[in-house]
Scaffold this motif. Structure first.
Motif, PDB file in Angstrom:
ATOM      1  N   ASN A   1      37.714  17.051  12.907  1.00 60.72           N
ATOM      2  CA  ASN A   1      37.239  17.777  11.609  1.00 60.72           C
ATOM      3  C   ASN A   1      35.735  17.714  11.248  1.00 60.72           C
ATOM      4  O   ASN A   1      34.937  18.337  11.541  1.00 60.72           O
ATOM      5  N   ARG A   2      35.179  16.763  11.368  1.00 58.90           N
ATOM      6  CA  ARG A   2      34.025  16.833  10.849  1.00 58.90           C
ATOM      7  C   ARG A   2      33.112  16.572  12.229  1.00 58.90           C
ATOM      8  O   ARG A   2      32.176  17.546  11.126  1.00 58.90           O
ATOM      9  N   ARG A   3      32.947  16.507  12.875  1.00 61.46           N
ATOM     10  CA  ARG A   3      32.492  16.796  14.069  1.00 61.46           C
ATOM     11  C   ARG A   3      32.108  18.542  13.820  1.00 61.46           C
ATOM     12  O   ARG A   3      31.380  18.549  14.669  1.00 61.46           O
ATOM     13  N   TRP A   4      33.599  18.749  14.366  1.00 58.50           N
ATOM     14  CA  TRP A   4      33.674  20.638  13.992  1.00 58.50           C
ATOM     15  C   TRP A   4      32.770  21.291  12.982  1.00 58.50           C
ATOM     16  O   TRP A   4      31.797  22.185  13.115  1.00 58.50           O
ATOM     17  N   GLN A   5      32.254  20.607  11.538  1.00 60.60           N
ATOM     18  CA  GLN A   5      32.282  21.357  10.634  1.00 60.60           C
ATOM     19  C   GLN A   5      30.684  20.570  10.723  1.00 60.60           C
ATOM     20  O   GLN A   5      29.904  22.197  10.610  1.00 60.60           O
ATOM     21  N   TYR A   6      30.465  19.872  11.545  1.00 58.01           N
ATOM     22  CA  TYR A   6      29.109  19.304  11.571  1.00 58.01           C
ATOM     23  C   TYR A   6      28.181  20.060  12.847  1.00 58.01           C
ATOM     24  O   TYR A   6      27.070  21.078  12.496  1.00 58.01           O
TER      25      TYR A   6
END
Length: 145
Positions: free
Chosen positions: A107-112
C-alpha cells in the motif's frame, strides 16, 4: 488543464487497463478457418441470453491509455508492476504474494507510485533525497486543500 490529483491518475490507469483488456486479441498469421460460419435460427436462440458486447475503444481512448502506460516509466519496475496490477483490479493478497512484500508495504509503495506520477504530471521532479513519506504527504495535503 487543472493540476493532476491522485484520483485522476488512478482513474486514468484503470481506464487504460480497461481499454487494453477490451482490444481484440492478436491472432496468428497464416492460419484460417475453412468451415463456413453457422447461423443460428430463432428456434436455436430461444431461451438464450443475448450477447452484449462493449463497444471497441476509440482512437482517443487508445491514445490516453498509451500515455498512461508511459507514466509507469517514471517508476521503479517493481512499483510500476504494482500500480499496473492494481489498475487491473487484482486483489492485494495475490499482489503481495507475487511481489513478496507485506500488505502495508504494498500500500505504501502504491501510494508513493501514484504520488510520483502526480508530481511529474504537474511539472515537478521528485528528488531522490526526498523520503516516500514526504512525497505522499505533500500530494495528500494538496488534495485536501
Amino acid at each position: 488543464m487543472a493540476e493532476w490529483t491522485p484520483t485522476m491518475v488512478e482513474d486514468r490507469l484503470e481506464s487504460a487497463a480497461d481499454v487494453f483488456r477490451s482490444l481484440p486479441e492478436v491472432k496468428p498469421q497464416g492460419y484460417f478457418n475453412a468451415w463456413p460460419e453457422y447461423f443460428h435460427s430463432f428456434a436455436d436462440q430461444v431461451g438464450q441470453e443475448p450477447l452484449m458486447r462493449r463497444p471497441k475503444p476509440g482512437p482517443r481512448d487508445i491514445t490516453q491509455a498509451e500515455d498512461a502506460l508511459l507514466w509507469l516509466r517514471w517508476l521503479d519496475p517493481a512499483d510500476a508492476r504494482l500500480l499496473w496490477l492494481r489498475a487491473n483490479r487484482k486483489p492485494w493478497k495475490p499482489i503481495c504474494w507475487e511481489l513478496g512484500i507485506s500488505r502495508a508495504t504494498a500500500n505504501r509503495r502504491w501510494q508513493y507510485g501514484i504520488a510520483v506520477i502526480v508530481w511529474r504530471l504537474n511539472g515537478k521532479v521528485v528528488s531522490g533525497k526526498r523520503s516516500m513519506e514526504h512525497v505522499i504527504a505533500v500530494v495528500s495535503e494538496r488534495r485536501l486543500s
